[in-house]
Design a protein around this motif. Structure first.
Motif, PDB file in Angstrom:
ATOM      1  N   TRP A 706      -1.377   0.075 -12.444  1.00 21.59           N
ATOM      2  CA  TRP A 706      -0.934   1.169 -11.573  1.00 21.59           C
ATOM      3  C   TRP A 706       0.484   1.588 -11.940  1.00 21.59           C
ATOM      4  CZ3 TRP A 706       2.208   3.607  -8.250  1.00 21.59           C
ATOM      5  CH2 TRP A 706       1.657   4.537  -7.368  1.00 21.59           C
ATOM      6  N   ALA A 707       1.344   0.598 -12.229  1.00 23.05           N
ATOM      7  CA  ALA A 707       2.731   0.905 -12.585  1.00 23.05           C
ATOM      8  C   ALA A 707       2.808   1.718 -13.873  1.00 23.05           C
ATOM      9  CB  ALA A 707       3.527  -0.384 -12.723  1.00 23.05           C
ATOM     10  N   ARG A 708       1.888   1.453 -14.805  1.00 20.28           N
ATOM     11  CA  ARG A 708       1.877   2.224 -16.061  1.00 20.28           C
ATOM     12  C   ARG A 708       1.328   3.624 -15.843  1.00 20.28           C
ATOM     13  NH1 ARG A 708      -0.145  -2.726 -18.060  1.00 20.28           N
ATOM     14  NH2 ARG A 708      -2.260  -1.883 -17.986  1.00 20.28           N
ATOM     15  N   ALA A 709       0.231   3.729 -15.098  1.00 21.42           N
ATOM     16  CA  ALA A 709      -0.456   5.015 -14.959  1.00 21.42           C
ATOM     17  C   ALA A 709       0.222   5.944 -13.954  1.00 21.42           C
ATOM     18  CB  ALA A 709      -1.910   4.771 -14.541  1.00 21.42           C
ATOM     19  N   ARG A 710       0.835   5.378 -12.931  1.00 24.70           N
ATOM     20  CA  ARG A 710       1.492   6.157 -11.873  1.00 24.70           C
ATOM     21  C   ARG A 710       0.587   7.283 -11.359  1.00 24.70           C
ATOM     22  NH1 ARG A 710       7.072   4.929 -12.482  1.00 24.70           N
ATOM     23  NH2 ARG A 710       7.029   2.681 -12.796  1.00 24.70           N
ATOM     24  N   PRO A 711      -0.545   6.945 -10.776  1.00 25.83           N
ATOM     25  CA  PRO A 711      -1.467   7.994 -10.298  1.00 25.83           C
ATOM     26  C   PRO A 711      -0.924   8.800  -9.128  1.00 25.83           C
ATOM     27  CG  PRO A 711      -2.225   5.821  -9.622  1.00 25.83           C
ATOM     28  CD  PRO A 711      -1.096   5.593 -10.551  1.00 25.83           C
ATOM     29  N   VAL A 712       0.132   8.314  -8.484  1.00 23.49           N
ATOM     30  CA  VAL A 712       0.795   9.074  -7.426  1.00 23.49           C
ATOM     31  C   VAL A 712       2.205   9.413  -7.909  1.00 23.49           C
ATOM     32  CG1 VAL A 712       1.650   9.051  -5.046  1.00 23.49           C
ATOM     33  CG2 VAL A 712      -0.534   7.956  -5.601  1.00 23.49           C
ATOM     34  N   ARG A 713       2.565  10.696  -7.834  1.00 23.82           N
ATOM     35  CA  ARG A 713       3.886  11.153  -8.283  1.00 23.82           C
ATOM     36  C   ARG A 713       4.766  11.464  -7.079  1.00 23.82           C
ATOM     37  NH1 ARG A 713       4.755  15.613 -10.795  1.00 23.82           N
ATOM     38  NH2 ARG A 713       2.966  16.770  -9.976  1.00 23.82           N
ATOM     39  N   ILE A 714       5.999  11.040  -7.167  1.00 21.74           N
ATOM     40  CA  ILE A 714       6.979  11.398  -6.144  1.00 21.74           C
ATOM     41  C   ILE A 714       7.594  12.725  -6.553  1.00 21.74           C
ATOM     42  CG2 ILE A 714       9.119  10.724  -4.987  1.00 21.74           C
ATOM     43  CD1 ILE A 714       8.338   7.792  -5.698  1.00 21.74           C
ATOM     44  N   ALA A 716       9.462  14.809  -4.335  1.00 29.19           N
ATOM     45  CA  ALA A 716      10.697  15.132  -3.621  1.00 29.19           C
ATOM     46  C   ALA A 716      11.128  13.921  -2.818  1.00 29.19           C
ATOM     47  CB  ALA A 716      10.509  16.322  -2.690  1.00 29.19           C
ATOM     48  N   ASN A 717      12.444  13.697  -2.750  1.00 31.07           N
ATOM     49  CA  ASN A 717      12.989  12.624  -1.930  1.00 31.07           C
ATOM     50  C   ASN A 717      14.460  12.929  -1.659  1.00 31.07           C
ATOM     51  OD1 ASN A 717      13.062  10.214  -0.482  1.00 31.07           O
ATOM     52  ND2 ASN A 717      13.614   8.989  -2.272  1.00 31.07           N
ATOM     53  N   ASP A 718      14.697  13.876  -0.766  1.00 28.48           N
ATOM     54  CA  ASP A 718      16.064  14.312  -0.501  1.00 28.48           C
ATOM     55  C   ASP A 718      16.201  14.799   0.936  1.00 28.48           C
ATOM     56  OD1 ASP A 718      14.985  16.954  -0.444  1.00 28.48           O
ATOM     57  OD2 ASP A 718      15.264  17.139  -2.613  1.00 28.48           O
ATOM     58  N   ALA A 719      17.291  15.448   1.224  1.00 26.91           N
ATOM     59  CA  ALA A 719      17.577  15.875   2.588  1.00 26.91           C
ATOM     60  C   ALA A 719      16.669  16.993   3.060  1.00 26.91           C
ATOM     61  CB  ALA A 719      19.038  16.317   2.698  1.00 26.91           C
ATOM     62  N   THR A 720      15.990  17.669   2.128  1.00 24.01           N
ATOM     63  CA  THR A 720      15.064  18.736   2.517  1.00 24.01           C
ATOM     64  C   THR A 720      13.669  18.202   2.774  1.00 24.01           C
ATOM     65  OG1 THR A 720      16.278  20.437   1.314  1.00 24.01           O
ATOM     66  CG2 THR A 720      13.945  20.876   1.757  1.00 24.01           C
ATOM     67  N   ALA A 721      13.175  17.394   1.849  1.00 22.79           N
ATOM     68  CA  ALA A 721      11.792  16.935   1.960  1.00 22.79           C
ATOM     69  C   ALA A 721      11.594  15.627   1.226  1.00 22.79           C
ATOM     70  CB  ALA A 721      10.839  17.986   1.416  1.00 22.79           C
ATOM     71  N   GLN A 722      10.568  14.914   1.653  1.00 21.47           N
ATOM     72  CA  GLN A 722      10.074  13.738   0.952  1.00 21.47           C
ATOM     73  C   GLN A 722       8.586  13.969   0.759  1.00 21.47           C
ATOM     74  OE1 GLN A 722      12.035  11.399   4.091  1.00 21.47           O
ATOM     75  NE2 GLN A 722      12.749  10.003   2.485  1.00 21.47           N
ATOM     76  N   ALA A 723       8.120  13.853  -0.484  1.00 20.81           N
ATOM     77  CA  ALA A 723       6.748  14.270  -0.765  1.00 20.81           C
ATOM     78  C   ALA A 723       6.185  13.516  -1.948  1.00 20.81           C
ATOM     79  CB  ALA A 723       6.697  15.773  -1.040  1.00 20.81           C
ATOM     80  N   VAL A 724       4.849  13.330  -1.917  1.00 21.55           N
ATOM     81  CA  VAL A 724       4.128  12.716  -3.024  1.00 21.55           C
ATOM     82  C   VAL A 724       2.904  13.558  -3.346  1.00 21.55           C
ATOM     83  CG1 VAL A 724       4.898  10.404  -2.386  1.00 21.55           C
ATOM     84  CG2 VAL A 724       2.696  11.249  -1.548  1.00 21.55           C
ATOM     85  N   GLU A 725       2.420  13.384  -4.545  1.00 23.49           N
ATOM     86  CA  GLU A 725       1.250  14.135  -4.998  1.00 23.49           C
ATOM     87  C   GLU A 725       0.317  13.180  -5.733  1.00 23.49           C
ATOM     88  OE1 GLU A 725       0.663  18.546  -6.889  1.00 23.49           O
ATOM     89  OE2 GLU A 725       2.119  17.215  -7.859  1.00 23.49           O
ATOM     90  N   GLU A 726      -0.965  13.279  -5.439  1.00 20.83           N
ATOM     91  CA  GLU A 726      -1.985  12.489  -6.121  1.00 20.83           C
ATOM     92  C   GLU A 726      -2.922  13.474  -6.826  1.00 20.83           C
ATOM     93  OE1 GLU A 726      -4.462   8.519  -4.959  1.00 20.83           O
ATOM     94  OE2 GLU A 726      -4.889  10.301  -3.742  1.00 20.83           O
ATOM     95  N   PRO A 727      -2.618  13.839  -8.081  1.00 19.08           N
ATOM     96  CA  PRO A 727      -3.371  14.902  -8.762  1.00 19.08           C
ATOM     97  C   PRO A 727      -4.866  14.638  -8.837  1.00 19.08           C
ATOM     98  CG  PRO A 727      -1.363  14.378  -9.952  1.00 19.08           C
ATOM     99  CD  PRO A 727      -1.516  13.337  -8.906  1.00 19.08           C
ATOM    100  N   ARG A 728      -5.246  13.385  -9.021  1.00 13.62           N
ATOM    101  CA  ARG A 728      -6.659  13.089  -9.210  1.00 13.62           C
ATOM    102  C   ARG A 728      -7.499  13.458  -7.995  1.00 13.62           C
ATOM    103  NH1 ARG A 728      -7.854   7.098 -10.989  1.00 13.62           N
ATOM    104  NH2 ARG A 728      -6.906   6.739  -8.939  1.00 13.62           N
ATOM    105  N   SER A 729      -6.955  13.273  -6.795  1.00 16.19           N
ATOM    106  CA  SER A 729      -7.705  13.613  -5.593  1.00 16.19           C
ATOM    107  C   SER A 729      -7.336  14.979  -5.031  1.00 16.19           C
ATOM    108  CB  SER A 729      -7.463  12.541  -4.514  1.00 16.19           C
ATOM    109  OG  SER A 729      -6.115  12.559  -4.097  1.00 16.19           O
ATOM    110  N   GLY A 730      -6.369  15.642  -5.669  1.00 12.05           N
ATOM    111  CA  GLY A 730      -5.951  16.957  -5.192  1.00 12.05           C
ATOM    112  C   GLY A 730      -5.135  16.907  -3.922  1.00 12.05           C
TER     113      GLY A 730
END
Length: 821
Positions: A706-714, A716-730
């Motif tokens: 999982w650490a190599r593939a990083r299927p979830v991308r961070i 944003a992580n700042d004063a405006t927003a914190q967000a993640v994206e999982e491209p495989r599941s949309g």
């Protein structure tokens, strides 16, 4: 270990209750004068109630205490019977029966103290129960009955009588003592002189005249568990005095007939104490209390419904469905294999004799009690839940935690082949009304304990929960089906209270809280605490941390995506000259057995206590028996990771965290081993951040992959927003602290948003956990042609970039959803 309740033979539950009622049928001693306030049943109606109705219900009340008739040699009941007998025999040996005594037990002197007479009545109830239960060393002995009657007279003369004003903790006067006293009178009623019964019921009538008001503060209406407890007390008093109007007063107290249902236990609330439609339960105005006060309410109400069934006072309120729905909506999500989650147990986490398995077992018992009188559609589902919980928990088995009545109910379920054992509940649950979030997967569950200006970070008082400072600051509880003793095995007596998983803390020294009389809560000033859920499966949550007594500020978010939880922190700042830390893990490794391996980037770390390390270059870690931890790069990260690790054996005492009059812990040292992982943000950090990923149950190889593939991308992580994206599941999940754009998703104001795209369209979930907005617009990063389904609070503007408009005002943090094509 207690004998498991499977494959047993013997009487059915119905046979047990029927036989119990028959064997316990004894006429009540002479009646006492009826109390003045009797508005719920007129004289003609009261006169129509025959004596056999009282006898039947008093026999039923006795059976609720003893379990009715059973075979003492039956192995299913032997352990519970032995536990009862051992405790009762101990109290009997220690009971002072001398002529000039001034107390019943040396440790409960003087008997005039409310805590002492309250606990004395509880011990006498145990003795009376053992006397009335077949198969104990005290069963039916005239000497025991005589001593109990004399002991009750001493308590009445020297401690609890109508001539005394309330002092100290009101609970002993109005609930604790009268409940134990009325139970004892039910069991001894055939032996008790009429004048004694009249004196005791008159005392209870003074301090607990009805379920509706606090006697010590008449303007205060009783709510929640306190109202339910008082209703049972008043009902038993009414049965013992053969006063139909008093029994009716108890029944109507459940529905708050006196005040038109304002404090009914069968209604949803939108603030304060009670059940919320989202499944929350609150008591004391601002405390998440499903696991203790909620369970007590469930138990007392279930008992009263069962007690009064098929009688002139049967509970017929059509809104009892609120209580029935609460089993699935409120209780089931926070019970894991029979354990009650500590995030909803308030100050009770500090009680040595009431841990997560005890409160879980009590709740299970209450659910089965309620099932005995509930519609079959509910009862069938609850019995399956209970059967699954009992069978899966072999660490703290149910038979060893409950008494004979509860065992009888459980045995009927376990012996019924038509009742399946339900699998673990899965899904994502946001309890916006109490700032709690639960994410459940087949093998594990994760709970977030948040707080805000609405919900307390902790409750402490009467000597309880002395070190609960950070329990509501985002503490993350990880429940593992293979480690059911994580929090029940000495955790709270030994864990470092400054390093609770999931929290970001200023490392300043703290003083004990709640050491004085009375209880109090601490509510922080932040507005944001909560999140959104998509399709009952995925969730995002956030909390703004405004630390107590410190300049520390932080913005924290969690993203629960099936088998992965991503934790983000941003804007971590303080200027007090102290180190600030974020705790990734503090795992109880128990005592004895081999050291559980900690692997970091493929290398095994030392396994001896006292080992510590700086692991600034770590990309991932794995703790055998728990799972993996990944530390990804993320927007806003600067400098080294700051990861620290520690193995240690910690020793504490339950007395260190609880000195309560009737719940105080022992002074015996308790030792447990721990592995702690934390992120060091340094002294007085300025806009520091963190990101880590929890992979519960993952193997070493799966964590590395999982650490190599990083299927979830961070993203944003700042004063405006914190967000993640999982491209495989949309899937895109974000919490916005203000208006802004992340990964093409634009919002007009603060909110939590989840978007999942598929071949047939997209699902969108939006919430306002800060409850500050009226409407929020969400511009989607794709074309929208139409709406498949939408909540009535949602409208959609179709187009090349569709816009979802949500009326969040007044929704109290709940999630709004829409499906678009």
């Amino acid at each position: 270990m207690p004998t498991p309740l499977s494959g047993s033979t013997g009487p059915s539950r119905r046979a047990l209750l029927t036989a119990g009622a028959a064997s316990a049928a004894m006429s009540a001693a002479g009646g006492a004068a009826r109390a003045a306030d009797r508005e719920d049943m007129d004289d003609a109606e009261a006169a129509s109630v025959k004596d056999d109705a009282y006898d039947t219900l008093l026999s039923r009340a006795a059976a609720q205490l003893t379990g009715g008739a059973f075979d003492p040699a039956d192995p299913d009941f032997a352990a519970a019977l032995k536990t009862l007998d051992t405790q009762a025999a101990t109290w009997w040996r220690q009971l002072d029966r001398s002529a000039g005594r001034t107390a019943l037990w040396p440790d409960l002197s003087p008997v005039s103290d409310p805590g002492n007479f309250g606990q004395s009545y509880t011990r006498l109830r145990t003795l009376a129960t053992a006397w009335a239960t077949p198969g104990t060393s005290l069963t039916g002995r005239a000497e025991i009955a005589g001593a109990l009657l004399e002991a009750l007279r001493l308590l009445h003369t020297s401690g609890y009588h109508p001539g005394r004003p309330e002092s100290g903790n009101w609970w002993f006067w109005e609930i604790g003592a009268p409940r134990a006293l009325m139970d004892t009178c039910v069991l001894l009623r055939a032996r008790m002189p009429a004048e004694d019964l009249a004196a005791y019921t008159a005392t209870v009538a003074k301090f607990c005249p009805d379920p509706d008001r606090r006697t010590s503060a008449p303007s205060l209406s009783e709510t929640g568990a306190n109202r339910a407890d008082k209703a049972v007390i008043v009902a038993l008093r009414g049965l013992l005095t053969r006063d139909a109007a008093t029994v009716a007063l108890a029944r109507d107290g459940l529905s708050d007939k006196r005040d038109g249902g304002k404090n009914s236990l069968f209604r949803y609330v939108t603030s304060g104490d009670g059940f919320y439609e989202d499944g929350s339960f609150v008591q004391h105005g601002s405390v998440a209390y499903t696991g203790t006060y909620g369970s007590v309410l469930l138990g007392s109400t279930a008992q009263l419904i069962a007690l009064l069934a098929d009688s002139p006072w049967a509970v017929t309120d059509p809104k009892t469905s609120v209580l029935y729905d609460a089993v699935d909506r409120t209780f089931a999500p926070v019970v894991f294999d029979g354990l009650m989650m500590d995030a909803v147990r308030g100050r009770a986490i500090s009680r040595e004799r009431a841990r997560d398995h005890h409160d879980g077992a009590a709740t299970l018992s209450h659910i089965l009690h309620l099932a005995s009188g509930a519609p079959e559609a509910y009862a069938r589902r609850w019995r399956a839940l209970a059967k699954g919980w009992i069978r899966r928990n072999t660490v703290t088995p149910y038979p060893g935690l409950v008494g004979i009545p509860a065992l009888a109910r459980a045995r009927a379920v376990l012996d019924d082949a038509s009742v399946p054992a339900a699998e673990r509940l899965t899904g994502h649950f946001v309890f916006a009304g109490m700032d709690r979030v639960v994410h459940r997967r087949p093998g594990w569950a994760l709970t977030l304990s948040l707080s805000s200006q609405r919900i307390a970070a902790y409750e402490a008082g009467n000597g309880e929960n002395l070190h609960g400072w950070y329990t509501g600051d985002g503490m993350t509880y990880l429940y593992d089906g293979d480690d059911l003793g994580q929090y029940g095995d000495g955790f709270w007596a030994t864990v470092d209270p400054y390093r609770l998983p999931g929290t970001t803390v200023d490392t300043r020294a703290r003083a004990d809280i709640g050491s004085g009389a009375g209880t109090g809560t601490y509510r922080p000033k932040n507005a944001v605490a909560g999140g959104a859920v998509l399709a009952g499966r995925h969730g995002a949550a956030a909390m703004e941390l405004l630390a107590d007594g410190s300049s520390l500020r932080a913005r924290k978010a969690w993203f629960c995506l099936d088998n992965v939880v991503v934790a983000l922190g941003a804007g971590i700042s303080a200027h007090d000259g102290r180190t600030v830390e974020t705790i990734v893990e503090n795992r109880n490794l128990h005592v004895g057995g081999p050291a559980r391996t900690l692997t970091v980037d493929g290398r095994r770390q030392p396994g001896h206590d006292g080992w510590s390390a700086r692991l600034d270059a770590a990309r991932w870690a794995h703790l055998h028996g728990t799972g993996g931890y990944v530390f990804p790069d993320h927007p806003g990260r600067a400098g080294g990771l700051g990861l620290r690790a520690l193995r240690e054996e910690r020793t504490g005492r339950w007395r260190d965290i609880n000195t309560g009059a009737d719940t105080g812990g022992s002074v015996t040292p308790v030792s447990r081993r721990y592995v702690t992982l934390w992120l060091d943000h340094g002294v007085s950090p300025d806009a520091a951040s963190y990101a880590y990923v929890l992979l519960p149950g993952a193997s070493v190889s799966a964590t590395a992959a999982w650490a190599r593939a990083r299927p979830v991308r961070i993203v944003a992580n700042d004063a405006t927003a914190q967000a993640v994206e999982e491209p495989r599941s949309g899937l895109l999940a974000a919490h916005f602290w203000r208006s802004g754009t992340v990964a093409g998703l634009t919002v007009s104001g603060p909110c939590t948003v989840l978007v999942r795209r598929g071949q047939g369209g997209a699902a969108v979930a939006v919430a306002d956990p800060g409850r500050t907005g009226v409407t929020v617009g969400v511009e989607l990063p794709f074309r929208v042609r139409g709406v498949r389904r939408a909540d009535d609070t949602v409208t959609v503007a179709v187009g090349r970039r569709g816009v979802v408009n949500v009326r969040v005002g007044g929704s109290r943090g709940r999630t709004h959803t829409v499906e678009v094509v």
